[in-house]
Write a protein that holds these residues in place. Structure first.
Motif, PDB file in Angstrom:
ATOM      1  N   LYS A  86       4.899  -2.709  -4.351  1.00 29.57           N
ATOM      2  CA  LYS A  86       6.012  -3.355  -4.531  1.00 29.57           C
ATOM      3  C   LYS A  86       7.002  -3.179  -3.039  1.00 29.57           C
ATOM      4  N   ARG A  87       6.714  -2.034  -2.443  1.00 27.48           N
ATOM      5  CA  ARG A  87       7.327  -1.860  -1.156  1.00 27.48           C
ATOM      6  C   ARG A  87       6.910  -2.817  -0.084  1.00 27.48           C
ATOM      7  N   VAL A  88       5.807  -3.387  -0.188  1.00 28.01           N
ATOM      8  CA  VAL A  88       5.251  -4.451   0.691  1.00 28.01           C
ATOM      9  C   VAL A  88       6.244  -5.640   0.631  1.00 28.01           C
ATOM     10  N   TYR A  89       6.312  -5.964  -0.643  1.00 24.97           N
ATOM     11  CA  TYR A  89       7.071  -7.215  -0.784  1.00 24.97           C
ATOM     12  C   TYR A  89       8.645  -7.056  -0.108  1.00 24.97           C
ATOM     13  N   LEU A  90       9.163  -5.653  -0.467  1.00 23.44           N
ATOM     14  CA  LEU A  90      10.615  -5.608   0.075  1.00 23.44           C
ATOM     15  C   LEU A  90      10.656  -5.449   1.615  1.00 23.44           C
ATOM     16  N   ALA A  91       9.602  -4.703   2.462  1.00 20.84           N
ATOM     17  CA  ALA A  91       9.475  -4.633   3.681  1.00 20.84           C
ATOM     18  C   ALA A  91       9.545  -6.099   4.432  1.00 20.84           C
ATOM     19  N   LYS A  92       8.778  -6.880   3.761  1.00 20.38           N
ATOM     20  CA  LYS A  92       8.357  -8.276   4.472  1.00 20.38           C
ATOM     21  C   LYS A  92       9.493  -9.281   3.949  1.00 20.38           C
ATOM     22  N   GLY A  93      10.327  -8.922   2.923  1.00 20.80           N
ATOM     23  CA  GLY A  93      11.044 -10.122   2.291  1.00 20.80           C
ATOM     24  C   GLY A  93      10.325 -11.324   1.960  1.00 20.80           C
ATOM     25  N   ARG A  94       9.185 -10.919   1.074  1.00 17.88           N
ATOM     26  CA  ARG A  94       8.355 -11.743   0.552  1.00 17.88           C
ATOM     27  C   ARG A  94       8.469 -11.991  -0.848  1.00 17.88           C
ATOM     28  N   PRO A  95       8.429 -13.431  -1.322  1.00 18.32           N
ATOM     29  CA  PRO A  95       8.650 -13.657  -2.586  1.00 18.32           C
ATOM     30  C   PRO A  95       7.597 -12.932  -3.623  1.00 18.32           C
ATOM     31  N   SER A  96       8.040 -12.279  -4.811  1.00 15.01           N
ATOM     32  CA  SER A  96       7.158 -11.923  -5.436  1.00 15.01           C
ATOM     33  C   SER A  96       6.170 -12.326  -6.206  1.00 15.01           C
ATOM     34  N   ASP A  97       6.339 -13.778  -6.332  1.00 19.39           N
ATOM     35  CA  ASP A  97       5.212 -14.551  -6.890  1.00 19.39           C
ATOM     36  C   ASP A  97       3.766 -15.002  -6.061  1.00 19.39           C
ATOM     37  N   ASN A  98       4.050 -14.487  -4.789  1.00 22.85           N
ATOM     38  CA  ASN A  98       3.242 -15.006  -3.730  1.00 22.85           C
ATOM     39  C   ASN A  98       2.114 -13.878  -3.690  1.00 22.85           C
ATOM     40  N   ARG A 113     -11.794  -1.044   8.747  1.00 26.90           N
ATOM     41  CA  ARG A 113     -13.009  -0.625   7.788  1.00 26.90           C
ATOM     42  C   ARG A 113     -12.945   0.956   7.551  1.00 26.90           C
ATOM     43  N   LYS A 114     -12.937   1.392   8.777  1.00 29.88           N
ATOM     44  CA  LYS A 114     -12.863   2.805   8.664  1.00 29.88           C
ATOM     45  C   LYS A 114     -11.596   3.468   8.082  1.00 29.88           C
ATOM     46  N   LEU A 115     -10.347   3.028   8.303  1.00 33.97           N
ATOM     47  CA  LEU A 115      -9.348   3.223   7.696  1.00 33.97           C
ATOM     48  C   LEU A 115      -9.497   3.239   6.083  1.00 33.97           C
ATOM     49  N   ILE A 116      -9.904   1.958   5.509  1.00 37.65           N
ATOM     50  CA  ILE A 116     -10.082   1.827   4.159  1.00 37.65           C
ATOM     51  C   ILE A 116     -11.010   2.887   3.563  1.00 37.65           C
ATOM     52  N   GLU A 117     -11.977   2.955   4.412  1.00 40.35           N
ATOM     53  CA  GLU A 117     -13.035   3.976   3.817  1.00 40.35           C
ATOM     54  C   GLU A 117     -12.541   5.470   3.845  1.00 40.35           C
ATOM     55  N   LEU A 118     -11.600   5.961   4.771  1.00 47.13           N
ATOM     56  CA  LEU A 118     -11.226   7.012   4.633  1.00 47.13           C
ATOM     57  C   LEU A 118     -10.088   7.275   3.654  1.00 47.13           C
ATOM     58  N   ALA A 119      -9.471   6.375   3.119  1.00 44.72           N
ATOM     59  CA  ALA A 119      -8.445   6.316   2.246  1.00 44.72           C
ATOM     60  C   ALA A 119      -9.135   6.193   0.582  1.00 44.72           C
ATOM     61  N   ASP A 120     -10.135   5.418   0.739  1.00 52.30           N
ATOM     62  CA  ASP A 120     -11.054   5.355  -0.447  1.00 52.30           C
ATOM     63  C   ASP A 120     -10.287   4.642  -1.421  1.00 52.30           C
ATOM     64  N   VAL A 121      -9.444   3.743  -0.958  1.00 47.07           N
ATOM     65  CA  VAL A 121      -8.782   2.685  -1.840  1.00 47.07           C
ATOM     66  C   VAL A 121      -8.819   1.233  -0.958  1.00 47.07           C
ATOM     67  N   PRO A 122      -8.748   0.193  -1.694  1.00 44.21           N
ATOM     68  CA  PRO A 122      -8.400  -1.062  -1.114  1.00 44.21           C
ATOM     69  C   PRO A 122      -7.032  -0.864  -0.661  1.00 44.21           C
ATOM     70  N   ILE A 123      -6.859  -2.061   0.141  1.00 43.10           N
ATOM     71  CA  ILE A 123      -5.543  -2.080   0.529  1.00 43.10           C
ATOM     72  C   ILE A 123      -4.918  -3.582   0.536  1.00 43.10           C
ATOM     73  N   VAL A 124      -3.741  -3.833   0.199  1.00 47.35           N
ATOM     74  CA  VAL A 124      -3.320  -5.248   0.229  1.00 47.35           C
ATOM     75  C   VAL A 124      -3.034  -5.546   1.555  1.00 47.35           C
ATOM     76  N   GLY A 125      -3.165  -6.525   1.798  1.00 47.44           N
ATOM     77  CA  GLY A 125      -3.166  -7.118   3.440  1.00 47.44           C
ATOM     78  C   GLY A 125      -2.645  -8.167   3.838  1.00 47.44           C
ATOM     79  N   PRO A 126      -1.122  -8.712   3.450  1.00 48.68           N
ATOM     80  CA  PRO A 126      -0.540  -9.723   3.900  1.00 48.68           C
ATOM     81  C   PRO A 126      -0.233  -9.547   5.439  1.00 48.68           C
ATOM     82  N   SER A 127      -0.155 -10.470   6.138  1.00 49.44           N
ATOM     83  CA  SER A 127       0.225 -10.441   7.593  1.00 49.44           C
ATOM     84  C   SER A 127       1.664  -9.452   7.691  1.00 49.44           C
ATOM     85  N   ALA A 128       1.538  -8.576   8.700  1.00 46.12           N
ATOM     86  CA  ALA A 128       2.576  -7.609   9.112  1.00 46.12           C
ATOM     87  C   ALA A 128       3.801  -8.285   9.650  1.00 46.12           C
TER      88      ALA A 128
END
Length: 337
Positions: free
Chosen positions: A46-58, A126-141
């Motif tokens: 949810k904080r990703v949507y807030l940081a980007k100002g992204r519509p929540s149905d996207n 890919r190493k970052l995700i492996e270290l966190a051991d969770v998938p990450i959402v990835g809209p453009s930053a």
């Protein structure tokens, strides 16, 4: 306000730790920089949507480090989907699959029963995700609707103080986002063109696929990013210029009382009127795709530029992806004489 840290590849363990704590970390891919949050942490997403100002149905792309990570959420993967994964992962292809009910939050999927998965061709991420051991959402930053970021500096410009950190791996290599293909339907459909071309996908699948030109309605949830809202737009109005119209476009530019930005190849630079500023797209569609977002951002930082003339390319191969992004940036506006 958060202090946004810049992490180098040697600092990945620290960046991964921030992700597991629910913080937002921007990350590099071969296409553009993405904004990462733990895809299994609804509050972080949810904080990703807030940081980007992204519509929540996207809906958001789920970025993974391995095929096994996809299997945590999807049990029924078709033979055709597996062929694409074997041929194009890691790489610039995002694949929409039906997910196990309740395996991902509706905040990630936009309330749909599908999710878009991608494994980027970037060892650092890919190493970052492996270290966190969770998938990450990835809209453009970037701030929603603005040109996508191709450097860590672009991310910092848009999101400083809104996110915990940025993993810096230099400029991206491709410059336009991944191709998105829907494999949750009977007939595979490309929902967004990108670096992996229509022809390459058909060659692997050995069957016809469709390019979905559907424009999502106001009350409809898009299956993939970029289908519903205006994207990639700088503050200045962009006009797309076809190759045979540059002479007339520059005559028009000369008559304007404002500064005009020109996104084109070197051959147009020598013809520019004095009131024009130039950004070199390179010599072909590959270099133009790599440089497009950087050029749009270059002019977006200059308040005196009110119009941008941008070069069109034939919609063949990578040209489909380039023109898709440019048309969105321009609101489908072409220069007409």
């Amino acid at each position: 306000m958060l202090i946004t840290k810049i992490y180098e590849p040697k600092d990945l363990a620290k960046a991964a730790d921030e992700l597991t704590k629910g913080e937002l970390i921007a990350f590099p891919t071969e296409t553009v920089y993405g904004l990462g949050a733990d895809a299994t942490n609804e509050l972080a997403v949810k904080r990703v949507y807030l940081a980007k100002g992204r519509p929540s149905d996207n809906p958001l792309i789920v970025t993974v480090s391995s095929f096994e990570m996809v299997q945590r959420f999807v049990t029924d993967i078709s033979l055709d989907a597996k062929k694409l994964i074997e041929s194009f992962w890691p790489g610039s292809l995002t694949i929409i699959l039906k997910i196990n009910p309740g395996s991902l939050s509706k905040v990630v999927t936009g309330g749909l029963e599908t999710a878009a998965f991608r494994m980027p061709k970037n060892d650092v991420t890919r190493k970052l995700i492996e270290l966190a051991d969770v998938p990450i959402v990835g809209p453009s930053a970037n701030s929603s609707g603005k040109p996508s970021p191709t450097t860590a500096e672009h991310v910092y410009h848009d999101l400083e103080g809104k996110i915990a950190g940025i993993v810096n791996d230099g400029p991206t290599k491709v410059g336009v986002e991944s191709t998105i293909i829907d494999m949750s339907t009977d007939i595979p459909a490309i929902l967004r063109p990108g670096a992996v071309t229509f022809e390459e996908i058909e060659n692997v699948l050995q069957k016809k696929i469709i390019t979905d030109q559907h424009k999502v309605g106001a009350n409809e949830v898009p299956k993939a990013p970029g289908m519903k809202y205006k994207h990639y737009a700088p503050s200045a109005q962009v006009l797309i210029v076809e190759k045979n119209k540059w002479e007339k476009a520059l005559i028009w530019a000369k008559k304007q009382s404002t500064v005009i930005g020109v996104l084109a190849s070197k051959e147009e630079e020598s013809l520019l009127p004095e009131n024009c500023k130039f950004f070199n797209l390179g010599t072909d569609v590959k270099s133009a795709s790599h440089n497009l977002f950087a050029g749009l951002r270059y002019f977006d930082d200059q308040a005196d530029v009110k119009w941008i003339l941008a070069a069109a390319f034939p919609e063949i191969g990578l040209g489909k992806a380039y023109m898709n992004r440019l048309k969105k940036a321009a609101g489908d506006q072409f220069f007409t004489d």
